[in-house]
Motif scaffolding. Structure first.
Motif, PDB file in Angstrom:
ATOM      1  N   LYS A  11     -11.558  -3.340   2.206  1.00  0.00           N
ATOM      2  CA  LYS A  11     -11.480  -1.914   2.500  1.00  0.00           C
ATOM      3  C   LYS A  11     -12.581  -1.533   3.490  1.00  0.00           C
ATOM      4  O   LYS A  11     -13.757  -1.753   3.213  1.00  0.00           O
ATOM      5  N   GLN A  71       0.846  -1.198   0.000  1.00  0.00           N
ATOM      6  CA  GLN A  71       0.000   0.000   0.000  1.00  0.00           C
ATOM      7  C   GLN A  71       0.881   1.247   0.000  1.00  0.00           C
ATOM      8  O   GLN A  71       1.788   1.385   0.820  1.00  0.00           O
ATOM      9  N   GLN A  82      -3.583   3.519   6.345  1.00  0.00           N
ATOM     10  CA  GLN A  82      -2.921   2.244   6.578  1.00  0.00           C
ATOM     11  C   GLN A  82      -3.312   1.694   7.936  1.00  0.00           C
ATOM     12  O   GLN A  82      -3.328   2.408   8.941  1.00  0.00           O
TER      13      GLN A  82
END
Length: 304
Positions: free
Chosen positions: A31, A8, A13
């Motif tokens: 997500k 990522q 994060q």
């Protein structure tokens, strides 16, 4: 087993008490569904887009596959939370080089609150979004087994002037990544990653042709993720250059109007990539007078 995504480069994060995405070993990306209108809006977009028969197959391939929603343990330890279940875009890649590029000179939708508009406008003015129509949100560039990845701070990447943005996009496809940016990037892989009938430029042009006609959606604060496998390029194999659109929390209905904001940013990015392919060895020796920016483009310290 769910894990923090190892590749990522932008966005929230997870881990260490923070809420963020997770991945599993089957190639799925989880997500967190935001609790406000952003979450419901993104779910609405994925549901609509994935079932919209008006979307050509050659365009839908540029979007992550949508697998619905699922309740899973959140990365911040707060218990079960709803997540969008999407295609993991880095699955199958060993050491991917990745750049996240937020498209558009304006990153807020018309219906946004005045407070949110001012927040976005401030950032758009302070970064390259307004002058260039896009900004680099995050990047990781694989060097080799010894040097690992060059992964500079995101905030430093976002406000580079045009020449240094081009320098980073050249570094993205160079073999001498680990030598630092005082050395001219050799653009050794520009032709195989950016060029060719299936390269990144060709994909961007295909996407541009659709945006010149489509009036179904307007994509605010959406990013284009560009990836390739540098290890394969180093071995003389096809590096698998690929683009994908991500982040759809601020997509709205187009209502019969072309999305000039996204299209303008996309055209600007295409211009940069085209110029690199046309003159890969052109190198600007000027560096920013800002010492923080200078360290970004000249130092090897981003490798880990």
């Amino acid at each position: 087993m769910l894990n923090i995504p190892p590749n990522q480069v932008a966005g929230h994060q997870g881990g260490k008490g923070k809420l963020g995405p997770l991945v599993d070993e089957s190639g799925r990306f989880y997500k967190p569904l935001q609790g406000d209108e952003r979450g419901s809006n993104e779910l609405k977009f994925y549901t609509s887009f994935s079932s919209d028969t008006r979307i050509p197959e050659h365009i839908s391939k540029f979007f992550p596959t949508f697998h619905g929603t699922q309740l899973i343990e959140a990365s911040d330890g707060s218990g079960l939370k709803p997540h969008l279940v999407l295609q993991d875009l880095s699955v199958g890649r060993v050491n991917p080089s990745i750049v996240d590029i937020k498209i558009g000179s304006r990153t807020w939708p018309p219906e946004a609150s005045e407070e949110y508009i001012q927040k976005c406008l401030k950032k758009d003015r302070e970064t390259s979004s307004l002058p260039l129509g896009f900004r680099l949100s995050g990047i990781q560039i694989y060097g080799n087994k010894e040097s690992g990845y060059w992964k500079p701070e995101r905030t430093t990447m976002q406000n580079l002037p045009a020449e240094e943005v081009k320098l980073i996009l050249k570094k993205f496809v160079s073999s001498n990544t680990s030598t630092g940016m005082y050395s001219p990037p050799d653009c050794a892989f520009a032709a195989t990653v950016y060029g060719g009938s299936t390269g990144i430029l060709s994909q961007l042009l295909e996407l541009k042709a659709w945006f010149e006609d489509q009036t179904m959606y307007h994509f605010y604060s959406c990013s284009i993720l560009m990836t390739f496998e540098k290890g394969l390029a180093l071995e003389g194999q096809n590096p698998g250059g690929q683009i994908k659109l991500i982040d759809f929390a601020h997509v709205i209905e187009g209502r019969g109007v072309i999305d000039h904001n996204f299209l303008g940013g996309l055209c600007s990015l295409i211009k940069f990539i085209s110029e690199i392919l046309t003159a890969p060895n052109e190198y600007t020796t000027e560096v920013s007078s800002d010492p923080d920016q200078k360290s970004l483009i000249s130092s090897d310290n981003g490798f880990n």
